[in-house]
Design an enzyme around this catalytic site. Structure first.
Site, PDB file in Angstrom:
ATOM      1  N   CYS A 116       0.817  -1.220   0.000  1.00  0.00           N
ATOM      2  CA  CYS A 116       0.000   0.000   0.000  1.00  0.00           C
ATOM      3  C   CYS A 116       0.845   1.263   0.000  1.00  0.00           C
ATOM      4  CB  CYS A 116      -0.948   0.011   1.195  1.00  0.00           C
ATOM      5  SG  CYS A 116      -1.989  -1.435   1.302  1.00  0.00           S
ATOM      6  N   HIS A 256      -2.646   6.931   4.230  1.00  0.00           N
ATOM      7  CA  HIS A 256      -3.160   5.704   3.633  1.00  0.00           C
ATOM      8  C   HIS A 256      -4.466   5.356   4.349  1.00  0.00           C
ATOM      9  CE1 HIS A 256      -3.739   1.903   1.911  1.00  0.00           C
ATOM     10  NE2 HIS A 256      -3.437   1.208   2.985  1.00  0.00           N
ATOM     11  N   ASN A 286     -10.183   0.265   1.646  1.00  0.00           N
ATOM     12  CA  ASN A 286      -8.731   0.321   1.469  1.00  0.00           C
ATOM     13  C   ASN A 286      -8.394  -0.097   0.036  1.00  0.00           C
ATOM     14  OD1 ASN A 286      -5.985  -0.207   1.379  1.00  0.00           O
ATOM     15  ND2 ASN A 286      -5.922  -1.360   3.295  1.00  0.00           N
TER      16      ASN A 286
HETATM   17  O1  UT7 Z   1      -3.185  -1.507   3.945  1.00  0.00           O
HETATM   18  C1  UT7 Z   1      -2.782  -2.268   5.033  1.00  0.00           C
HETATM   19  C2  UT7 Z   1      -3.751  -3.393   5.168  1.00  0.00           C
HETATM   20  N1  UT7 Z   1      -4.332  -3.738   6.384  1.00  0.00           N
HETATM   21  C3  UT7 Z   1      -4.524  -3.013   7.514  1.00  0.00           C
HETATM   22  O2  UT7 Z   1      -4.117  -1.915   7.678  1.00  0.00           O
HETATM   23  C4  UT7 Z   1      -5.313  -3.701   8.578  1.00  0.00           C
HETATM   24  C5  UT7 Z   1      -4.992  -3.209   9.949  1.00  0.00           C
HETATM   25  N2  UT7 Z   1      -5.846  -3.859  10.914  1.00  0.00           N
HETATM   26  C6  UT7 Z   1      -7.136  -3.516  11.105  1.00  0.00           C
HETATM   27  O3  UT7 Z   1      -7.632  -2.606  10.490  1.00  0.00           O
HETATM   28  C7  UT7 Z   1      -7.905  -4.242  12.163  1.00  0.00           C
HETATM   29  O4  UT7 Z   1      -7.036  -5.092  12.861  1.00  0.00           O
HETATM   30  C8  UT7 Z   1      -9.094  -5.078  11.593  1.00  0.00           C
HETATM   31  C9  UT7 Z   1     -10.188  -4.150  11.106  1.00  0.00           C
HETATM   32  C10 UT7 Z   1      -8.615  -5.969  10.474  1.00  0.00           C
HETATM   33  C11 UT7 Z   1      -9.680  -5.949  12.679  1.00  0.00           C
HETATM   34  O5  UT7 Z   1     -10.081  -5.168  13.772  1.00  0.00           O
HETATM   35  P1  UT7 Z   1      -9.641  -5.568  15.257  1.00  0.00           P
HETATM   36  O6  UT7 Z   1     -10.275  -4.592  16.141  1.00  0.00           O
HETATM   37  O7  UT7 Z   1      -8.151  -5.682  15.281  1.00  0.00           O
HETATM   38  O8  UT7 Z   1     -10.358  -6.948  15.431  1.00  0.00           O
HETATM   39  P2  UT7 Z   1      -9.744  -8.409  15.667  1.00  0.00           P
HETATM   40  O9  UT7 Z   1      -9.054  -8.895  14.440  1.00  0.00           O
HETATM   41  O10 UT7 Z   1      -8.999  -8.414  16.951  1.00  0.00           O
HETATM   42  O11 UT7 Z   1     -11.099  -9.208  15.841  1.00  0.00           O
HETATM   43  C12 UT7 Z   1     -12.020  -8.908  16.878  1.00  0.00           C
HETATM   44  C13 UT7 Z   1     -13.227  -9.809  16.701  1.00  0.00           C
HETATM   45  C14 UT7 Z   1     -12.877 -11.259  16.457  1.00  0.00           C
HETATM   46  O12 UT7 Z   1     -13.829 -12.058  17.127  1.00  0.00           O
HETATM   47  P3  UT7 Z   1     -13.445 -12.782  18.509  1.00  0.00           P
HETATM   48  O13 UT7 Z   1     -12.278 -13.648  18.185  1.00  0.00           O
HETATM   49  O14 UT7 Z   1     -13.104 -11.656  19.450  1.00  0.00           O
HETATM   50  O15 UT7 Z   1     -14.691 -13.511  18.832  1.00  0.00           O
HETATM   51  C15 UT7 Z   1     -13.067 -11.414  14.959  1.00  0.00           C
HETATM   52  O16 UT7 Z   1     -13.390 -12.725  14.590  1.00  0.00           O
HETATM   53  O17 UT7 Z   1     -13.988  -9.372  15.557  1.00  0.00           O
HETATM   54  C16 UT7 Z   1     -14.236 -10.487  14.712  1.00  0.00           C
HETATM   55  N3  UT7 Z   1     -14.328 -10.036  13.348  1.00  0.00           N
HETATM   56  C17 UT7 Z   1     -15.493  -9.653  12.787  1.00  0.00           C
HETATM   57  N4  UT7 Z   1     -16.747  -9.594  13.245  1.00  0.00           N
HETATM   58  C18 UT7 Z   1     -17.717  -9.152  12.425  1.00  0.00           C
HETATM   59  C19 UT7 Z   1     -13.340  -9.886  12.444  1.00  0.00           C
HETATM   60  N5  UT7 Z   1     -13.830  -9.430  11.282  1.00  0.00           N
HETATM   61  C20 UT7 Z   1     -15.171  -9.278  11.475  1.00  0.00           C
HETATM   62  C21 UT7 Z   1     -16.216  -8.831  10.634  1.00  0.00           C
HETATM   63  N6  UT7 Z   1     -17.463  -8.782  11.152  1.00  0.00           N
HETATM   64  N7  UT7 Z   1     -16.008  -8.447   9.363  1.00  0.00           N
END
Ligand code: UT7
Length: 330
Positions: A116, A256, A286
């Site tokens: 990115c 970004h 994104n």
């Molecule tokens: O260009 C660079 C590319 N990527 C990035 O910059 C990504 C950077 N990271 C992020 O933006 C965040 O980490 C995410 C948006 C990907 C995830 O958010 P988070 O607050 O870090 O959530 P997490 O991965 O810790 O997940 C929290 C919970 C999990 O459930 P449990 O295990 O706590 O029960 C996930 O399974 O949220 C769940 N989850 C969802 N729930 C509903 C993950 N994706 C989803 C979803 N809908 N789409």
């Protein structure tokens, strides 16, 4: 031998697919909710390319718009750089496909891959060529069609990404105008946090790879998140230092666009109020290499920038990589 001269953005343009996928559309595809996506990422909808649209198609449209804005014919270009992780194919370079379609006869062209951060890497490379007077005009395109490398059954990733393209043209300008400083970096040790395993020389795309879904983006969201928040602040401060400017002099931060919470954390650290931060994540998700130039081109088209405004562009991505640029709009 090189002469040093100012390097300005003399044209810009973007190309967005028309098809919109909203959060409620995604609710019908995976176990997610509009509320989760909005509050955890800030995204409301994203654009997705039609099946017949490849990276070079969006790139070509964005390039044509930028050339028109600059009132420049394609044969005056010295170099075309396409920053992308989703080229039409492994080779030839998407930049060469664009060169051919533009009719930019004999113009040098290559693709650049820095996740990115790709557009900011491209801007930095193009800057060198124009500043040293090797070329007068360089076309830099940030394009990604992430929908093609996204597993639409994986809620951890499919809610985040979108497709788009934007281009800028760099040309000679006044010494104190245009690109004032650039800063690039990488940490390959973090490559495992965001990658596409199959389709290269490590894991050729065979049936086994397809069965395991290795043709799709794999991401450790929380690790990328932590890295992003840290590096956005660090890269911003470093590139400002290189430009000899202070935080208070920044008119707009163009970050970004990966997650609203990452943008908010960076803005807070840099003490920039929301009205000084350009955000298009809510509408486009994104778009990898395209996120920053689309935000730049959109604001420029809306007449949001005044001559003398200081723009601070900061990005991060797969690699892991980061990049930052300070521009005095002219
Ligand atoms: O260009 C660079 C590319 N990527 C990035 O910059 C990504 C950077 N990271 C992020 O933006 C965040 O980490 C995410 C948006 C990907 C995830 O958010 P988070 O607050 O870090 O959530 P997490 O991965 O810790 O997940 C929290 C919970 C999990 O459930 P449990 O295990 O706590 O029960 C996930 O399974 O949220 C769940 N989850 C969802 N729930 C509903 C993950 N994706 C989803 C979803 N809908 N789409």
């Amino acid at each position: 031998m090189s002469t040093h001269r100012g390097v300005s953005i003399i044209g810009w343009g973007r190309a967005m697919p028309s098809k919109v996928i909203t959060n409620s559309d995604l609710e019908k595809m995976v176990d997610t909710s509009d509320e989760w996506i909005r509050t955890r990422t800030g995204i409301r909808e994203r654009r997705v390319a039609n099946p017949e649209q490849a990276a070079s198609d969006l790139a070509f449209d964005a390039a044509q718009a930028a050339l028109k804005k600059a009132d420049l014919s394609p044969d005056r270009l010295g170099l075309i750089i396409v920053a992308t992780v989703t080229p039409d194919m492994a080779f030839p370079a998407t930049a060469c496909l664009v060169q051919d379609r533009l009719g930019a006869k004999g113009v040098a062209a290559f693709d650049l891959e820095a996740g990115c951060s790709g557009f900011l890497y491209g801007l930095s490379v193009g800057h060198q060529f124009v500043q040293s007077a090797t070329y007068d005009y360089v076309l830099i395109i940030g394009v990604d069609i992430l929908s093609r490398i996204t597993n639409w059954e994986d809620r951890n990733t499919c809610v985040l990404f979108g497709d788009g393209a934007a281009a800028v043209i760099l040309g000679p300008g006044e010494p104190e105008q245009g690109i004032l400083s650039t800063y690039l970096g990488s940490d390959g040790g973090g490559g495992k946090y965001l990658y596409l395993p199959a389709g290269g020389s490590r894991y050729p795309l065979d049936h086994e790879a397809l069965d395991q879904g290795l043709q799709y983006t794999q991401m450790n969201g929380p690790e990328v998140f932590k890295f992003a928040v840290r590096i956005m602040g660090e890269a911003a401060l470093e590139v400002l230092k290189r430009a000899g400017l202070k935080l208070e002099q920044v008119t707009y931060l163009i970050p970004h666009q990966a997650n609203q919470r990452i943008i908010d954390a960076a803005a807070k650290r840099l003490r920039l109020p929301p009205e000084r931060v350009l955000v298009n994540l809510d509408r486009y998700g994104n778009m990898s290499s395209a996120s920053i130039p689309v935000a730049l081109a959109e604001a420029a088209d809306q007449g949001q920038f005044q001559p003398g405004d200081i723009l601070l562009l900061v990005g991060f991505g797969a690699g892991l990589t980061w990049g930052a640029t300070v521009i005095r709009w002219g």
